[in-house]
Design a protein around this motif. Structure first.
Motif, PDB file in Angstrom:
ATOM      1  N   GLN A  94       0.917  -1.483  -0.125  1.00 42.81           N
ATOM      2  CA  GLN A  94      -0.115   0.345  -0.158  1.00 42.81           C
ATOM      3  C   GLN A  94       0.890   0.789   0.032  1.00 42.81           C
ATOM      4  O   GLN A  94       0.319   2.442   0.114  1.00 42.81           O
ATOM      5  N   GLY A  95       2.288   1.228  -0.373  1.00 42.46           N
ATOM      6  CA  GLY A  95       3.375   2.021   0.532  1.00 42.46           C
ATOM      7  C   GLY A  95       3.111   2.844   1.476  1.00 42.46           C
ATOM      8  O   GLY A  95       3.292   4.158   1.002  1.00 42.46           O
ATOM      9  N   GLN A  96       3.133   1.864   2.084  1.00 45.51           N
ATOM     10  CA  GLN A  96       3.404   2.309   3.383  1.00 45.51           C
ATOM     11  C   GLN A  96       5.095   2.347   4.270  1.00 45.51           C
ATOM     12  O   GLN A  96       5.415   1.462   3.955  1.00 45.51           O
ATOM     13  N   HIS A 114       4.886   7.534   6.522  1.00 49.87           N
ATOM     14  CA  HIS A 114       5.457   8.491   4.797  1.00 49.87           C
ATOM     15  C   HIS A 114       6.820   9.555   5.400  1.00 49.87           C
ATOM     16  O   HIS A 114       6.520   9.330   6.253  1.00 49.87           O
ATOM     17  N   LEU A 115       7.512   9.043   4.308  1.00 51.69           N
ATOM     18  CA  LEU A 115       8.912   9.791   4.793  1.00 51.69           C
ATOM     19  C   LEU A 115       8.286  11.066   4.302  1.00 51.69           C
ATOM     20  O   LEU A 115       7.623  11.832   3.540  1.00 51.69           O
ATOM     21  N   LEU A 154      24.412   6.584  -3.616  1.00 47.57           N
ATOM     22  CA  LEU A 154      24.663   6.511  -4.749  1.00 47.57           C
ATOM     23  C   LEU A 154      23.907   5.060  -5.573  1.00 47.57           C
ATOM     24  O   LEU A 154      22.594   5.551  -6.597  1.00 47.57           O
ATOM     25  N   ARG A 155      23.001   4.080  -5.337  1.00 51.37           N
ATOM     26  CA  ARG A 155      22.605   2.782  -5.293  1.00 51.37           C
ATOM     27  C   ARG A 155      21.282   2.788  -4.477  1.00 51.37           C
ATOM     28  O   ARG A 155      20.475   1.727  -5.557  1.00 51.37           O
ATOM     29  N   ASN A 156      20.759   4.056  -3.777  1.00 50.72           N
ATOM     30  CA  ASN A 156      19.896   3.932  -3.253  1.00 50.72           C
ATOM     31  C   ASN A 156      18.090   4.535  -3.755  1.00 50.72           C
ATOM     32  O   ASN A 156      18.457   5.764  -4.027  1.00 50.72           O
ATOM     33  N   GLU A 157      17.268   3.179  -4.623  1.00 47.76           N
ATOM     34  CA  GLU A 157      16.601   4.227  -5.237  1.00 47.76           C
ATOM     35  C   GLU A 157      15.579   4.723  -4.824  1.00 47.76           C
ATOM     36  O   GLU A 157      14.861   5.750  -5.660  1.00 47.76           O
ATOM     37  N   MET A 158      15.651   5.223  -3.110  1.00 48.25           N
ATOM     38  CA  MET A 158      14.599   5.755  -2.214  1.00 48.25           C
ATOM     39  C   MET A 158      14.923   7.005  -2.051  1.00 48.25           C
ATOM     40  O   MET A 158      13.962   8.133  -2.356  1.00 48.25           O
ATOM     41  N   TYR A 159      15.798   7.459  -3.114  1.00 52.27           N
ATOM     42  CA  TYR A 159      16.183   8.861  -3.256  1.00 52.27           C
ATOM     43  C   TYR A 159      14.727   9.676  -4.933  1.00 52.27           C
ATOM     44  O   TYR A 159      15.371  10.882  -4.779  1.00 52.27           O
ATOM     45  N   THR A 160      14.769   8.900  -5.715  1.00 53.16           N
ATOM     46  CA  THR A 160      14.115   9.070  -6.417  1.00 53.16           C
ATOM     47  C   THR A 160      12.405   9.062  -6.293  1.00 53.16           C
ATOM     48  O   THR A 160      11.171   9.498  -7.122  1.00 53.16           O
ATOM     49  N   GLY A 161      12.299   8.994  -5.735  1.00 47.76           N
ATOM     50  CA  GLY A 161      10.489   8.818  -4.397  1.00 47.76           C
ATOM     51  C   GLY A 161       9.597   7.986  -4.845  1.00 47.76           C
ATOM     52  O   GLY A 161       8.636   7.358  -4.330  1.00 47.76           O
ATOM     53  N   THR A 162      10.388   6.489  -5.018  1.00 45.35           N
ATOM     54  CA  THR A 162       9.550   5.388  -5.000  1.00 45.35           C
ATOM     55  C   THR A 162      10.434   4.551  -4.162  1.00 45.35           C
ATOM     56  O   THR A 162      11.441   4.683  -3.274  1.00 45.35           O
ATOM     57  N   LEU A 163       9.706   3.970  -3.202  1.00 46.98           N
ATOM     58  CA  LEU A 163       9.910   3.441  -1.671  1.00 46.98           C
ATOM     59  C   LEU A 163      10.204   1.967  -2.068  1.00 46.98           C
ATOM     60  O   LEU A 163       9.608   1.393  -2.839  1.00 46.98           O
ATOM     61  N   VAL A 164      11.163   1.399  -1.495  1.00 44.81           N
ATOM     62  CA  VAL A 164      11.762   0.296  -1.822  1.00 44.81           C
ATOM     63  C   VAL A 164      12.038  -0.367  -0.279  1.00 44.81           C
ATOM     64  O   VAL A 164      12.950  -0.133   0.519  1.00 44.81           O
ATOM     65  N   GLN A 165      11.469  -2.149  -0.668  1.00 48.74           N
ATOM     66  CA  GLN A 165      10.779  -2.041   1.059  1.00 48.74           C
ATOM     67  C   GLN A 165      11.197  -3.772   0.592  1.00 48.74           C
ATOM     68  O   GLN A 165      11.327  -4.537  -0.669  1.00 48.74           O
ATOM     69  N   THR A 202       5.362   7.489  -3.719  1.00 46.98           N
ATOM     70  CA  THR A 202       5.221   7.377  -2.451  1.00 46.98           C
ATOM     71  C   THR A 202       5.471   9.153  -1.859  1.00 46.98           C
ATOM     72  O   THR A 202       5.124   9.646  -0.377  1.00 46.98           O
ATOM     73  N   HIS A 203       6.213   9.452  -1.815  1.00 52.93           N
ATOM     74  CA  HIS A 203       7.122  10.260  -1.470  1.00 52.93           C
ATOM     75  C   HIS A 203       7.711  11.485  -2.565  1.00 52.93           C
ATOM     76  O   HIS A 203       8.218  11.186  -3.689  1.00 52.93           O
TER      77      HIS A 203
END
Length: 523
Positions: free
Chosen positions: A154-156, A175-176, A248-259, A286-287
């Protein structure tokens, strides 16, 4: 008068229940058990409390401390609110209450469920109670895993700590939101990398400007974050190349929640298993993004172009973990390289502080591994010839010791498996005699199957270790040949290094080209 060890435990799921029933709390457990001891005139030796630990966790600190006192003979009675406070793992129950405690002369008492190892009826009750308690934990674990999976989809955000550059929204913990100060650093790292700067140059700039590393920044801003690898790390709170690479490898910085990058082996085994990237749960937008898509793609392309094949040679260096920088005291890290035809492998050692850019250590030059190994061999042969006598030289056969320990572990597990089988046979007889119902037997049989699987997996691991130890013994020389061999050394092996070298310090290169090398021997 008996000496009593009071044990209290509260798990996270128990805390949720306390909203409507405070009887589970550590405070009330203590009060109940103190009163119980006072009414019977028992002396309380100590009180052991594990707050926030699951009943299937075998590594609870106070639980381990209590078992240590039991083994030392300091405790006569272990007193709990009920058996589930002691453990929800049936193997632990059988190992201690039905085995070790009998050996140590210790009585187990559970107040709320009338558990008492001195009672004849407790033996049968213990099995049913253990089976129920463990199935309860399994059911809770399954429900929690499904709930977390649903929240991810659910993107949480369900992590305990936000990635560097973000913080958890105070109004919505799932939420971030962007942490502007840290986000600026993330942008700088990406901009420098895309512009052609390497990891080391980025690290140097960050440390020179006094920018706090992610772990240091979290601690400064009041976070409870703890870096578990802080003591073993050579960075001591500074930026490192691995930290920059992770950002540099963390996709979270693009606004995509990766878990969902890893999960526990099972509800009983908390060891983490990494999940392949194609199975990660990715929910876009998600953010707010810190890095735009173009910068992200450029960075990933450059990372791919930098990756070198490490091959399959994972041989441990003879000097791994034994060489330090004489100037800053940090480890010397290995650099591996080959000749042009890639047929011969070489390696060199360089100060980790300088190599990673964490510190500006003046000991900048690397030293050839082969040159260092020859120096050590020459010095060791001189030392052996001068000080050691052949008939007094002794090398410990570590492989034989390992095999003996492993055989004991295997015997213990095999005995546990036999106990489990005997319990099932006895329960089957009780069913035939009408002592227990068919439904109860079915529940117990299913639980026993899970327990047997767990033991079989552990036995398989132990047998593999035992086979490895026996193979080493078969291929090794006997003690006399080993001593003959060690009278004069021709090459430095890991075994030789472990036997004779405590550690080595490498200093700076002098003006005439000499290198300070200090060898600290074990002999």
């Amino acid at each position: 008068m008996p000496q009593v060890g009071i044990y209290c435990r509260l798990s996270i799921e128990d805390r949720d229940k306390m909203k409507c029933d405070d009887s589970q709390s550590i405070h009330n457990q203590k009060a109940m058990l103190r009163d119980y001891c006072r009414e019977r005139g028992w002396d309380i030796y100590d009180i052991y409390c594990d707050d926030g630990y699951s009943g299937v966790d075998r590594n609870r600190p106070e639980f381990i401390r209590m078992l240590g006192d039991c083994q030392k003979g300091k405790i006569d009675i272990v007193l709990c609110k009920d058996q589930s406070r002691f453990s929800r793992d049936i193997i632990v129950i059988e190992e201690y209450i039905n085995d070790k405690f009998l050996e140590w002369g210790i009585r187990f008492v559970g107040v709320a469920d009338n558990s008492d190892s001195d009672s004849e009826s407790y033996s049968t009750m213990r099995l049913f109670t253990s089976a129920y308690n463990e199935m309860y934990v399994k059911d809770i674990s399954s429900k929690i895993r499904k709930t977390l999976s649903y929240k991810r989809e659910q993107g949480q955000f369900i992590g305990s700590f936000a990635p560097y550059g973000y913080k958890i929204n105070p109004n919505d913990k799932h939420h971030l939101v962007i942490d502007e100060d840290a986000a600026d650093v993330v942008k700088m790292i990406f901009d420098m990398f895309v512009s052609g700067n390497g990891y080391r140059k980025i690290v140097q700039k960050l440390n020179e400007e006094g920018i706090l590393s992610p772990s240091a920044y979290k601690q400064k801003t009041g976070s409870n974050y703890v870096n578990c690898n802080a003591n073993s790390s050579s960075s001591k709170g500074l930026w490192t190349q691995s930290t920059v690479g992770s950002i540099l490898r963390n996709e979270m910085y693009t606004g995509t929640l990766v878990q969902g990058k890893s999960h526990n082996v099972s509800y009983k085994n908390k060891k983490k298993i990494n999940v392949t990237s194609d199975k990660w749960i990715r929910i876009p937008d998600t953010h707010r993004a810190i890095i735009d898509s173009q910068t992200w793609e450029s960075a990933q392309q450059r990372i791919k172009s930098r990756v070198r094949s490490s091959g399959t040679d994972m041989t441990l260096s003879p000097l791994s973990g034994k060489v330090k920088c004489a100037v800053c005291g940090k480890p010397m890290k290995r650099n591996v390289y080959y000749n042009k035809s890639k047929t011969i492998k070489y390696y060199s050692l360089q100060c980790a502080s300088y190599k990673t850019g964490a510190m500006n250590c003046p000991n900048t030059k690397s030293i050839s591994g082969k040159v260092l190994e020859k120096k050590i061999i020459d010095e060791l042969n001189i030392l052996i010839e001068e000080y050691c006598q052949k008939d007094k030289l002794h090398i410990t056969d570590v492989y034989t010791d390992q095999a003996k320990k492993t055989e004991k572990q295997l015997a213990s597990l095999t005995a546990q498996k036999e106990i489990v089988k005997n319990r099932l046979t006895q329960m089957y007889k009780d069913k035939l005699d009408g002592i227990i119902s068919a439904d109860d037997f079915k529940i117990f049989r299913e639980h026993i199957a899970l327990e047997e699987t767990d033991i079989d997996n552990r036995i398989a691991e132990i047998r593999q270790k035992l086979e490895e130890s026996r193979l080493r013994i078969q291929t090794s020389e006997n003690q006399h040949q080993l001593i003959e061999k060690y009278i004069h050394f021709h090459e430095l092996t890991r075994t030789v290094a472990d036997e004779f070298i405590e550690f080595i310090e490498i200093g700076q290169t002098s003006e005439n080209g000499d290198r300070e090398i200090h060898i600290y021997w074990k002999i």
